[in-house]
Design an enzyme around this catalytic site. Sequence first.
Site, PDB file in Angstrom:
ATOM      1  N   CYS A 128     -26.083  -2.257  -8.601  1.00  0.00           N
ATOM      2  CA  CYS A 128     -27.382  -2.514  -7.991  1.00  0.00           C
ATOM      3  C   CYS A 128     -27.196  -3.041  -6.589  1.00  0.00           C
ATOM      4  O   CYS A 128     -27.352  -4.241  -6.327  1.00  0.00           O
ATOM      5  CB  CYS A 128     -28.155  -3.517  -8.830  1.00  0.00           C
ATOM      6  SG  CYS A 128     -28.854  -2.703 -10.237  1.00  0.00           S
ATOM      7  N   TYR A 170      -4.863  -1.920  -3.868  1.00  0.00           N
ATOM      8  CA  TYR A 170      -6.022  -2.780  -3.597  1.00  0.00           C
ATOM      9  C   TYR A 170      -7.313  -2.258  -4.249  1.00  0.00           C
ATOM     10  O   TYR A 170      -8.397  -2.455  -3.719  1.00  0.00           O
ATOM     11  CB  TYR A 170      -6.221  -2.965  -2.079  1.00  0.00           C
ATOM     12  CG  TYR A 170      -4.994  -3.523  -1.397  1.00  0.00           C
ATOM     13  CD1 TYR A 170      -4.589  -4.833  -1.643  1.00  0.00           C
ATOM     14  CD2 TYR A 170      -4.214  -2.745  -0.556  1.00  0.00           C
ATOM     15  CE1 TYR A 170      -3.448  -5.353  -1.038  1.00  0.00           C
ATOM     16  CE2 TYR A 170      -3.071  -3.253   0.052  1.00  0.00           C
ATOM     17  CZ  TYR A 170      -2.699  -4.556  -0.190  1.00  0.00           C
ATOM     18  OH  TYR A 170      -1.571  -5.055   0.405  1.00  0.00           O
ATOM     19  N   ARG A 215       0.813  -1.223   0.000  1.00  0.00           N
ATOM     20  CA  ARG A 215       0.000   0.000   0.000  1.00  0.00           C
ATOM     21  C   ARG A 215       0.848   1.275   0.000  1.00  0.00           C
ATOM     22  O   ARG A 215       0.596   2.194  -0.770  1.00  0.00           O
ATOM     23  CB  ARG A 215      -0.884  -0.016   1.250  1.00  0.00           C
ATOM     24  CG  ARG A 215      -1.969   1.030   1.266  1.00  0.00           C
ATOM     25  CD  ARG A 215      -2.633   1.092   2.645  1.00  0.00           C
ATOM     26  NE  ARG A 215      -2.997  -0.180   3.180  1.00  0.00           N
ATOM     27  CZ  ARG A 215      -4.191  -0.776   3.025  1.00  0.00           C
ATOM     28  NH1 ARG A 215      -5.138  -0.169   2.354  1.00  0.00           N
ATOM     29  NH2 ARG A 215      -4.429  -1.955   3.564  1.00  0.00           N
TER      30      ARG A 215
HETATM   31  N1  LLP Z   1       3.068  -9.130   3.249  1.00  0.00           N
HETATM   32  C1  LLP Z   1       2.061  -9.959   3.522  1.00  0.00           C
HETATM   33  C2  LLP Z   1       2.346 -11.318   3.940  1.00  0.00           C
HETATM   34  C3  LLP Z   1       0.739  -9.507   3.407  1.00  0.00           C
HETATM   35  O1  LLP Z   1      -0.259 -10.318   3.705  1.00  0.00           O
HETATM   36  C4  LLP Z   1       0.491  -8.184   2.986  1.00  0.00           C
HETATM   37  C5  LLP Z   1      -0.866  -7.687   2.826  1.00  0.00           C
HETATM   38  C6  LLP Z   1       1.587  -7.353   2.701  1.00  0.00           C
HETATM   39  C7  LLP Z   1       2.867  -7.868   2.854  1.00  0.00           C
HETATM   40  C8  LLP Z   1       1.433  -5.932   2.240  1.00  0.00           C
HETATM   41  O2  LLP Z   1       0.806  -5.157   3.190  1.00  0.00           O
HETATM   42  P1  LLP Z   1       0.692  -3.567   2.940  1.00  0.00           P
HETATM   43  O3  LLP Z   1       2.064  -2.984   2.980  1.00  0.00           O
HETATM   44  O4  LLP Z   1       0.041  -3.365   1.611  1.00  0.00           O
HETATM   45  O5  LLP Z   1      -0.160  -3.106   4.055  1.00  0.00           O
HETATM   46  N2  LLP Z   1      -7.165  -5.646   0.664  1.00  0.00           N
HETATM   47  C9  LLP Z   1      -6.854  -4.930   1.895  1.00  0.00           C
HETATM   48  C10 LLP Z   1      -5.427  -5.136   2.283  1.00  0.00           C
HETATM   49  C11 LLP Z   1      -5.073  -6.581   2.458  1.00  0.00           C
HETATM   50  C12 LLP Z   1      -3.624  -6.756   2.809  1.00  0.00           C
HETATM   51  C13 LLP Z   1      -3.241  -8.177   2.655  1.00  0.00           C
HETATM   52  N3  LLP Z   1      -1.871  -8.437   2.958  1.00  0.00           N
HETATM   53  C14 LLP Z   1      -7.185  -3.464   1.720  1.00  0.00           C
HETATM   54  O6  LLP Z   1      -7.671  -3.067   0.661  1.00  0.00           O
HETATM   55  O7  LLP Z   1      -7.001  -2.677   2.657  1.00  0.00           O
END
Ligand code: LLP
Length: 467
Positions: free
Chosen positions: A389, A418, A321
């Site tokens: 919808c 995402y 993110r």
């Molecule tokens: N590493 C692992 C093992 C993870 O499961 C994730 C995210 C990341 C790294 C990266 O995390 P970040 O830096 O992006 O926070 N769909 C959700 C977010 C799900 C995150 C899943 N894992 C949303 O839209 O907020």
Amino acid sequence: MTAIQTTSSHQSGHHFLPKETEDGHTISPNQWLLPLTAKVNAQDHLQIGGCDVVELVGQFGSPLYILDETTLRTTCRHYRHGFLQHYSGQSQVLYASKAWNMLAVCAIIASEDLGIDVVSGGELYTALEAGIKGSLIYFHGNNKSVDELELAISHDCTIVVDNWNELHNLVHLSHHTPSPISIMLRLTPGIECHTHEYIRTGHLDSKFGFDPDQLEAVFNGVVKETGLSCIGLHAHIGSQIFELQPHQDLGGVIVQWYSKALAMGLPVTELNIGGGLGIRYTHQDDPPSIENWVKGVAQAITEACHQYSVPLPKLLCEPGRSIIGTAGVTAYTIGSQKVIPQLRTYITVDGGMSDNPRPITYQSVYGALLANHMSAPMTQTVAVAGKHCESGDILIAQALLPVTQSGDILVIPATGAYNYSMSSNYNRVTRPAAVLVGNGDANLILQRETYQDLIRGDRLPERLRIT
Ligand code: LLP
């Protein structure tokens, strides 16, 4: 041309204070959530990467994902430079490509010397097709199929092993693999953090990773397997996290495991502390800067290594993110409007939960602005509704906006992470196109879906054909 002030770290400073532009217009707080190259041009239009957003929509259609190359490259560099500056051991930043996995994104990531984390055969295939070397690919997932494992092994990727079933599959596969399979072990750190329960992963009751109670059994099992080369340990505590402390706590926990692994004869050299740093979606959000995050975790790891008298490991992290979130915006065209006196005004855009499922899934809050009237006074609070919808298909429950008309271009910032990756064809709505902008050029990186694309996989049994 009016530059919109954003700080170099992109994640610090007082973005939410009302600001005057050089020509006296007040810039809406939401503009502080925009990519680094955002400007207002002489037509009073939003410009990103040197491209007029209204013209981009004219050229590429609506809705449109817009990805700013400068912001994406800048966040990558903040991570890399942060480690060079604050960590005296080796390091490798991986991009968690689940945030936005696509050929062009993978290629930019590789050109910034980041490695990549993939979580499925599809993400792995995309990364390989983009030219990323297997040695820079780390394969995650709590239920990898044997086919997926074979694809990863055949390209010399590192497998981040999640559970016993996978470990057994790997041992079996190693009997037919000429050189040892490179693996890391994912453990659940038992750290609680403040984020939405769906995106927490580090607490003990999580589907991911080995339970820390099984640490010795796992280490003992792996140390005997000559077909597996265990290079490191991994943990991830969750996503969209604004506190530094849980990540620093993780540093202590993972180094404790590391010292145990070394004591048990497992020649581990890499520690991966996952991702999770949050970004600013609204002007109330105030996450730490990338640099402060890196500094904090690097210090925690270094101190813990001194405490346990173990050598500094090669330190890996895998943000998604905070690498790509603020580099992306989504442009929509406003259509219908419904005014319910004394209650609410809905303005509807030509996309919604299919291109951004985050509000309906996590109650995520976004801001918006009008790309074709950047300096118009913000005089109304409206609900920005999607076209699906589903009553819950509301992109923004309370958006502060100028008076709007059908045909106006509404931009929602911070949609790089995402959004495309979780998009769907709900209601058989086609997915938007995506363009990469930089230095006044716009390159199509994702073709807009067509109705033909929607039925590409459909098969109509002959007996059902209407004659
Ligand atoms: N590493 C692992 C093992 C993870 O499961 C994730 C995210 C990341 C790294 C990266 O995390 P970040 O830096 O992006 O926070 N769909 C959700 C977010 C799900 C995150 C899943 N894992 C949303 O839209 O907020």
